[in-house]
Design a protein around this motif. Structure first.
Motif, mmCIF file in Angstrom:
data_model
loop_
_atom_site.group_PDB
_atom_site.id
_atom_site.type_symbol
_atom_site.label_atom_id
_atom_site.label_comp_id
_atom_site.label_asym_id
_atom_site.label_seq_id
_atom_site.Cartn_x
_atom_site.Cartn_y
_atom_site.Cartn_z
ATOM 1 N N ARG A 275 46.860 57.416 2.298
ATOM 2 C CA ARG A 275 46.040 56.611 1.380
ATOM 3 C C ARG A 275 44.572 57.048 1.347
ATOM 4 O O ARG A 275 43.815 56.670 0.454
ATOM 5 N N VAL B 144 43.356 61.735 -8.504
ATOM 6 C CA VAL B 144 42.564 61.108 -9.566
ATOM 7 C C VAL B 144 43.297 61.174 -10.901
ATOM 8 O O VAL B 144 43.276 60.237 -11.680
ATOM 9 N N VAL C 99 41.240 63.853 -3.629
ATOM 10 C CA VAL C 99 39.876 63.540 -3.194
ATOM 11 C C VAL C 99 39.924 62.623 -1.980
ATOM 12 O O VAL C 99 40.675 61.640 -1.958
ATOM 13 N N CYS C 100 39.126 62.960 -0.966
ATOM 14 C CA CYS C 100 39.106 62.202 0.276
ATOM 15 C C CYS C 100 38.293 60.918 0.114
ATOM 16 O O CYS C 100 37.115 60.964 -0.247
ATOM 17 N N CYS C 101 38.928 59.774 0.394
ATOM 18 C CA CYS C 101 38.230 58.481 0.303
ATOM 19 C C CYS C 101 38.091 57.824 1.673
ATOM 20 O O CYS C 101 37.667 56.673 1.781
ATOM 21 N N GLN D 17 37.550 59.364 5.912
ATOM 22 C CA GLN D 17 37.501 60.626 6.663
ATOM 23 C C GLN D 17 38.815 60.931 7.393
ATOM 24 O O GLN D 17 39.434 60.046 7.970
ATOM 25 N N GLY E 211 31.095 63.475 -3.934
ATOM 26 C CA GLY E 211 32.467 63.499 -4.434
ATOM 27 C C GLY E 211 33.027 62.126 -4.764
ATOM 28 O O GLY E 211 34.059 62.016 -5.426
ATOM 29 N N THR E 212 32.358 61.057 -4.308
ATOM 30 C CA THR E 212 32.835 59.698 -4.630
ATOM 31 C C THR E 212 32.242 59.174 -5.947
ATOM 32 O O THR E 212 32.826 58.284 -6.563
ATOM 33 N N ILE F 38 34.408 58.692 -9.027
ATOM 34 C CA ILE F 38 35.593 57.817 -9.014
ATOM 35 C C ILE F 38 35.252 56.364 -8.685
ATOM 36 O O ILE F 38 36.124 55.516 -8.690
ATOM 37 N N PRO G 290 31.010 54.283 0.298
ATOM 38 C CA PRO G 290 30.945 53.154 1.236
ATOM 39 C C PRO G 290 30.187 53.486 2.525
ATOM 40 O O PRO G 290 29.528 52.613 3.090
ATOM 41 N N GLU G 291 30.243 54.745 2.965
ATOM 42 C CA GLU G 291 29.516 55.119 4.187
ATOM 43 C C GLU G 291 28.009 55.065 3.925
ATOM 44 O O GLU G 291 27.229 54.620 4.766
ATOM 45 N N ILE H 92 36.261 52.742 -3.307
ATOM 46 C CA ILE H 92 36.782 53.794 -2.425
ATOM 47 C C ILE H 92 37.568 53.169 -1.270
ATOM 48 O O ILE H 92 38.611 53.679 -0.861
ATOM 49 N N ASP H 93 37.064 52.049 -0.752
ATOM 50 C CA ASP H 93 37.726 51.367 0.363
ATOM 51 C C ASP H 93 38.960 50.583 -0.083
ATOM 52 O O ASP H 93 39.654 50.000 0.759
#
Lengths: 101, 397
Positions: free
Chosen positions: A4, A9, A17-19, A21, B151-152, B155, B324-325, B342-343
């Motif tokens: 997850r 996208v 895409v990494c959401c 880490q 990169g976030t 989206i 979010p970070e 994102i979360d």
């Protein structure tokens, strides 16, 4: 199916895409397959959804975001070391990338 | 929602006195006046150069007659190239109080600061009686910009702003997105959204101009932090930035200082015309924010992934944090946490709605984080533009 933290996208994309880490050495599920990540993947970064050949276009948002400069393996981190712009070079504080065409 | 009704009929959401230095040599005096006035409704803007430039004069005219501006104090050294007489006349013609101080004729630094302070106080007394009248969403002009993208951004924050733009445009507001150089790679999809085929052609030409311009400069509109945040190429950054525009038809292609007078979605072409000269199109985010404001933006939606902290003089800036970070690190600076998308704790729709509601509150006087923190950044440099072509102008909706 994908971990997850790695988000698709657009259906036509060949990167995720990494959401959240992902640490090096972690086992993650990518496209239904288990894979050990070779490097840390930080939020906002991309990994290959499938093997991508040198010269192939990279797709995110269903649109091309550049071309592979080398063969990219399934699950590999996709960034400046293996893709380049088809328009205008990117740069970091240390160096300027090459531009495609 | 209430707005300040100006003599020229426009309505503002703030009632600001700007103190304007017309050359760097007058900067210190103007800043001292603003510091001593000690009010967040007395703000400093200015232009550093001594050479005349039609763009910067026009920009100053638009900024000093912006609906959020109640009155103006101009601070000139005396010998600079800036046409202070034309600027002063434009402001006076708009019905706003304007006073000019010329340091060389006012007895130097100390005495000009004293008379500047008196000028500000007199202006404040005059604009205190500005009538407050009903103002609707349809009367708002809202700009958007992204800075410190990662990169976030593409989206979370950017599509959420896009969703709020869709709501604003539906309700009759004018919305402006910008930076054709940060839309390289989106030209065809963007042209397809143009209200007319002719406008679509103009959009394609504007992005091609941007690509050529940045190529001559040797760098795209891409910062090292973009790469650290996972963005790899200009076109990847562009596609993410493009999401801020939402899904409405594009009604017009404007240039900085073209004031939007009817609702709809507009693309602001910030890349200068003609042979590249004077350097990068916009040296930093605030130069773009100033152009959005000069085209009438009452407030600006600023999306950021890496974490920008800026605000602006004249118009409030709402900061929408994509990552979010980053939000955890810079929560005091952020108005909206789009990182929850994102979360998985929010959706583009829910955050888009939150942004829309905040736009209405800020328009009604609620302060943004950057306003509370005293951010009033301002950058204006040299540029040149040709007049906007007829196919670019908004068509009736």
């Amino acid at each position: 199916m994908n971990d997850r933290r790695l988000v698709l996208v657009n259906e036509n994309d060949n990167v995720l895409v990494c959401c959240g880490q992902v640490g090096a050495g972690e086992t993650v599920v990518l496209e239904g397959e288990s894979l050990i990540m070779g490097v840390d993947i930080h939020v906002g970064h991309k990994v290959a959804r499938r093997a991508i050949g040198k010269g192939e276009k990279i797709f995110r948002y269903g649109a091309p975001i550049g071309s592979a400069t080398v063969d990219i393996a399934f699950g590999e981190h996709v960034h400046m070391h293996n893709i380049k712009s088809d328009y205008i070079p990117s740069h970091t504080r240390e160096k300027k990338m090459e531009v495609g065409q | 929602m209430k707005g300040y009704l100006r003599a020229d009929g426009r309505k503002g959401i703030r009632n600001i006195v700007v103190v304007v230095y017309l050359v760097e040599c007058a900067h210190h005096v103007a800043r001292a006046v603003v510091s001593r006035a000690n009010s967040d409704a007395v703000q400093l803007i200015g232009f550093p150069g001594c050479f005349p430039n039609e763009y910067s004069l026009t920009m100053m005219e638009r900024l000093c007659t912006h609906p959020n501006i109640g009155g103006v104090v101009l601070v000139s050294l005396g010998c600079e190239g800036f046409n202070r007489e034309r600027l002063s006349k434009t402001i006076a013609d708009s019905g706003r109080p304007v006073r000019t101080l010329v340091i060389q004729e006012s007895g130097g630094t100390r005495r000009t600061i004293e008379s500047g302070l008196e000028a500000v106080e007199a202006t404040q007394r005059e604009i205190a009686a500005t009538p407050m009248v009903d103002m609707g969403v349809a009367e708002l002009v809202v700009g958007t910009i992204c800075g410190g993208s990662d990169g976030t951004s593409g989206i979370s924050a950017n599509p959420a702003v896009g969703r709020s733009f869709d709501t604003l445009v539906e309700q009759g507001a004018a919305c402006i997105f910008e930076e054709t150089g940060e839309l390289i790679g989106c030209e065809q999809v963007m042209a397809d959204r143009a209200a007319t085929p002719e406008l679509g052609q103009e959009i394609l030409a504007a992005v091609e101009k941007a690509e050529n311009y940045y190529r001559v400069m040797g760098y795209g509109s891409f910062a090292p932090g973009n790469a650290e945040g996972g963005l790899t190429t200009q076109e990847e950054k562009s596609l993410g930035a493009y999401a801020k525009s939402g899904a409405s038809k594009i009604h017009g292609l404007i240039k900085p200082g073209d004031v939007v007078t009817q609702g709809g979605l507009y693309l602001l072409d910030v890349v200068p015309d003609g042979e590249p000269r004077f350097g990068f199109p916009n040296i930093v985010d605030n130069a773009e924010i100033v152009e959005l404001i000069a085209s009438g933006s009452h407030l600006v939606l600023f999306t950021t992934g890496r974490g920008s902290v800026v605000g602006s003089a004249i118009s409030p800036v709402i900061k929408v944090c994509a990552n979010p970070e980053t939000y955890q690190k810079l929560a005091d600076d952020m108005d909206v946490n789009a990182g929850k998308i994102i979360d998985g704790e929010g959706t583009v729709n829910s955050v888009g709605e939150e942004i829309f509601e905040l736009v209405c509150k800020v328009a009604d006087g609620e302060k943004t984080k950057s306003e509370e923190l005293g951010h009033q950044e301002f950058v204006l440099t040299y540029k040149q533009f040709e007049p906007t072509g007829p196919a670019c102008l908004p068509v009736s909706r």
